[in-house]
Write an enzyme that holds these catalytic residues in place. Structure first.
Site, PDB file in Angstrom:
ATOM      1  N   LYS A  10       0.784  -1.205   0.112  1.00 17.55           N
ATOM      2  CA  LYS A  10       0.050   0.054  -0.345  1.00 17.55           C
ATOM      3  C   LYS A  10       0.938   1.039  -0.274  1.00 17.55           C
ATOM      4  O   LYS A  10       1.964   1.198  -0.032  1.00 17.55           O
ATOM      5  CB  LYS A  10      -1.174   0.000   0.792  1.00 17.55           C
ATOM      6  CG  LYS A  10      -2.383  -1.231   1.254  1.00 17.55           C
ATOM      7  CD  LYS A  10      -2.801  -1.260   2.584  1.00 17.55           C
ATOM      8  CE  LYS A  10      -4.448  -2.404   1.921  1.00 17.55           C
ATOM      9  NZ  LYS A  10      -5.177  -2.110   3.124  1.00 17.55           N
ATOM     10  N   TYR A  50     -12.447  -1.858  -3.956  1.00 18.44           N
ATOM     11  CA  TYR A  50     -12.872  -2.191  -2.950  1.00 18.44           C
ATOM     12  C   TYR A  50     -14.093  -2.030  -2.891  1.00 18.44           C
ATOM     13  O   TYR A  50     -15.319  -1.902  -1.580  1.00 18.44           O
ATOM     14  CB  TYR A  50     -12.348  -1.112  -1.583  1.00 18.44           C
ATOM     15  CG  TYR A  50     -11.282  -1.589  -1.309  1.00 18.44           C
ATOM     16  CD1 TYR A  50     -10.719  -2.248  -1.306  1.00 18.44           C
ATOM     17  CD2 TYR A  50     -10.170  -0.556  -2.150  1.00 18.44           C
ATOM     18  CE1 TYR A  50      -9.746  -3.310   0.352  1.00 18.44           C
ATOM     19  CE2 TYR A  50      -8.963  -1.251  -1.760  1.00 18.44           C
ATOM     20  CZ  TYR A  50      -8.311  -1.787  -0.604  1.00 18.44           C
ATOM     21  OH  TYR A  50      -7.371  -2.486  -0.456  1.00 18.44           O
ATOM     22  N   ARG A 103       3.004  -7.016   9.509  1.00 21.29           N
ATOM     23  CA  ARG A 103       1.725  -5.894   9.710  1.00 21.29           C
ATOM     24  C   ARG A 103       2.190  -5.320  11.545  1.00 21.29           C
ATOM     25  O   ARG A 103       2.126  -4.040  11.878  1.00 21.29           O
ATOM     26  CB  ARG A 103       0.471  -6.207   9.686  1.00 21.29           C
ATOM     27  CG  ARG A 103      -0.225  -6.255   8.350  1.00 21.29           C
ATOM     28  CD  ARG A 103      -1.685  -6.245   8.021  1.00 21.29           C
ATOM     29  NE  ARG A 103      -2.626  -6.193   6.834  1.00 21.29           N
ATOM     30  CZ  ARG A 103      -4.055  -6.199   6.741  1.00 21.29           C
ATOM     31  NH1 ARG A 103      -4.337  -6.881   7.492  1.00 21.29           N
ATOM     32  NH2 ARG A 103      -3.897  -6.070   5.468  1.00 21.29           N
ATOM     33  N   ASN A 113      -2.314   0.221   6.281  1.00 18.82           N
ATOM     34  CA  ASN A 113      -1.353  -1.026   7.465  1.00 18.82           C
ATOM     35  C   ASN A 113      -0.788  -1.852   6.283  1.00 18.82           C
ATOM     36  O   ASN A 113      -0.473  -3.412   6.576  1.00 18.82           O
ATOM     37  CB  ASN A 113      -2.561  -1.673   7.736  1.00 18.82           C
ATOM     38  CG  ASN A 113      -4.247  -2.831   6.655  1.00 18.82           C
ATOM     39  OD1 ASN A 113      -3.407  -2.036   5.527  1.00 18.82           O
ATOM     40  ND2 ASN A 113      -4.500  -2.724   6.994  1.00 18.82           N
ATOM     41  N   HIS A 116      -2.452  -5.382   1.572  1.00 14.93           N
ATOM     42  CA  HIS A 116      -3.552  -5.998   1.421  1.00 14.93           C
ATOM     43  C   HIS A 116      -3.133  -7.701   0.837  1.00 14.93           C
ATOM     44  O   HIS A 116      -2.285  -7.741   0.591  1.00 14.93           O
ATOM     45  CB  HIS A 116      -4.145  -5.180   0.427  1.00 14.93           C
ATOM     46  CG  HIS A 116      -5.337  -6.473  -0.284  1.00 14.93           C
ATOM     47  ND1 HIS A 116      -6.474  -6.318   0.379  1.00 14.93           N
ATOM     48  CD2 HIS A 116      -5.709  -7.240  -1.452  1.00 14.93           C
ATOM     49  CE1 HIS A 116      -7.224  -7.284  -0.739  1.00 14.93           C
ATOM     50  NE2 HIS A 116      -6.504  -7.353  -0.961  1.00 14.93           N
ATOM     51  N   GLU A 127      -9.040 -10.711  -7.382  1.00 17.26           N
ATOM     52  CA  GLU A 127      -8.224 -10.406  -7.386  1.00 17.26           C
ATOM     53  C   GLU A 127      -6.882 -10.059  -8.455  1.00 17.26           C
ATOM     54  O   GLU A 127      -6.052  -8.955  -8.930  1.00 17.26           O
ATOM     55  CB  GLU A 127      -7.956  -9.566  -5.776  1.00 17.26           C
ATOM     56  CG  GLU A 127      -9.405  -9.586  -5.291  1.00 17.26           C
ATOM     57  CD  GLU A 127      -8.746  -9.385  -3.398  1.00 17.26           C
ATOM     58  OE1 GLU A 127      -9.773  -8.899  -3.051  1.00 17.26           O
ATOM     59  OE2 GLU A 127      -7.553  -9.632  -3.278  1.00 17.26           O
TER      60      GLU A 127
HETATM   61  P1  GDP Z   1      -8.360  -6.842   6.037  1.00 17.12           P
HETATM   62  O1  GDP Z   1      -8.299  -8.259   4.899  1.00 17.12           O
HETATM   63  O2  GDP Z   1      -7.316  -7.215   6.961  1.00 17.12           O
HETATM   64  O3  GDP Z   1      -7.296  -5.892   4.863  1.00 17.12           O
HETATM   65  O4  GDP Z   1      -9.278  -5.722   6.407  1.00 17.12           O
HETATM   66  P2  GDP Z   1     -11.021  -5.261   5.566  1.00 17.12           P
HETATM   67  O5  GDP Z   1     -11.213  -6.518   4.513  1.00 17.12           O
HETATM   68  O6  GDP Z   1     -11.766  -5.542   7.368  1.00 17.12           O
HETATM   69  O7  GDP Z   1     -10.397  -3.831   5.097  1.00 17.12           O
HETATM   70  C1  GDP Z   1     -10.089  -3.194   3.931  1.00 17.12           C
HETATM   71  C2  GDP Z   1      -8.815  -2.407   4.169  1.00 17.12           C
HETATM   72  O8  GDP Z   1      -9.895  -1.246   5.290  1.00 17.12           O
HETATM   73  C3  GDP Z   1      -7.769  -2.747   5.125  1.00 17.12           C
HETATM   74  O9  GDP Z   1      -6.677  -2.993   5.242  1.00 17.12           O
HETATM   75  C4  GDP Z   1      -7.658  -1.394   5.582  1.00 17.12           C
HETATM   76  O10 GDP Z   1      -7.054  -0.891   5.201  1.00 17.12           O
HETATM   77  C5  GDP Z   1      -9.034  -0.546   6.173  1.00 17.12           C
HETATM   78  N1  GDP Z   1      -9.823  -0.479   7.380  1.00 17.12           N
HETATM   79  C6  GDP Z   1     -10.436  -1.525   7.611  1.00 17.12           C
HETATM   80  N2  GDP Z   1     -10.923  -1.518   9.477  1.00 17.12           N
HETATM   81  C7  GDP Z   1     -10.798   0.333   8.692  1.00 17.12           C
HETATM   82  C8  GDP Z   1     -11.398   1.477   9.604  1.00 17.12           C
HETATM   83  O11 GDP Z   1     -11.872   1.136  10.598  1.00 17.12           O
HETATM   84  N3  GDP Z   1     -11.149   2.753   9.887  1.00 17.12           N
HETATM   85  C9  GDP Z   1      -9.870   2.648   8.090  1.00 17.12           C
HETATM   86  N4  GDP Z   1     -10.058   3.878   7.326  1.00 17.12           N
HETATM   87  N5  GDP Z   1     -10.046   2.191   7.146  1.00 17.12           N
HETATM   88  C10 GDP Z   1     -10.166   0.599   7.934  1.00 17.12           C
END
Ligand code: GDP
Length: 138
Positions: A10, A50, A103, A113, A116, A127
């Site tokens: 990222k 997304y 991470r 973070n 992805h 993807e």
């Molecule tokens: P992942 O599969 O571990 O990447 O997590 P998720 O699918 O839940 O979320 C996708 C991405 O959205 C994450 O990797 C973060 O970059 C972002 N994200 C997740 N939770 C939050 C949040 O509470 N706030 C913000 N700004 N970004 C978030």
């Protein structure tokens, strides 16, 4: 069984110039790199990629972050790639990620973070195909 999974390094990690260290960790963990490129996501591509998070409160913030600088997209292959890669990167929130995970080592926050990872075998295929034509994969 061999699976594909998509890694995106990222914008936060590219800004910190740690993409090399992340790629090394992925290679050391036994993943084969099928394709890799540095790109600047358009608003439209970030929105589409997304789309699954469209209804979540952080969708707009996530798209803004993902278009804030170049990213490195990497198509990976390995036995059990999806689960193994998610284990390698650790929890979404670095505060909750296990020691030694990407991470835990490199992410700044739950939103910024570092990487992805695809969350299922079907999404791994989808993807990788989002960013790579089949002829671009070795
Ligand atoms: P992942 O599969 O571990 O990447 O997590 P998720 O699918 O839940 O979320 C996708 C991405 O959205 C994450 O990797 C973060 O970059 C972002 N994200 C997740 N939770 C939050 C949040 O509470 N706030 C913000 N700004 N970004 C978030």
């Amino acid at each position: 069984m061999n699976q594909r999974t998509l890694c995106i390094i990222k914008p936060d990690a590219v800004r910190k110039k740690i993409q090399g260290s992340i790629i090394q960790k992925i290679s050391d963990a036994g993943f084969r790199i099928l394709g890799m490129k540095m790109i600047f996501l358009s608003d439209s591509d970030a929105g589409k990629f997304y789309e699954i998070h469209k209804e979540r409160p952080f969708y707009k913030e996530l798209c803004t972050f993902m278009t804030s600088g170049p990213v490195v997209v990497i198509a990976l292959e390995k036995e059990n790639a999806v689960a193994d890669y998610r284990k390698l990167i650790g929890a979404t929130d670095p505060a909750e990620a296990e020691e030694g995970t990407i991470r835990k080592l490199y992410a700044d926050s739950k939103s910024e973070n570092a990487v992805h990872g695809s969350d299922s075998e079907a999404n791994g295929i989808k993807e990788v195909a989002f960013f790579f034509a089949e002829y671009e994969l070795v």
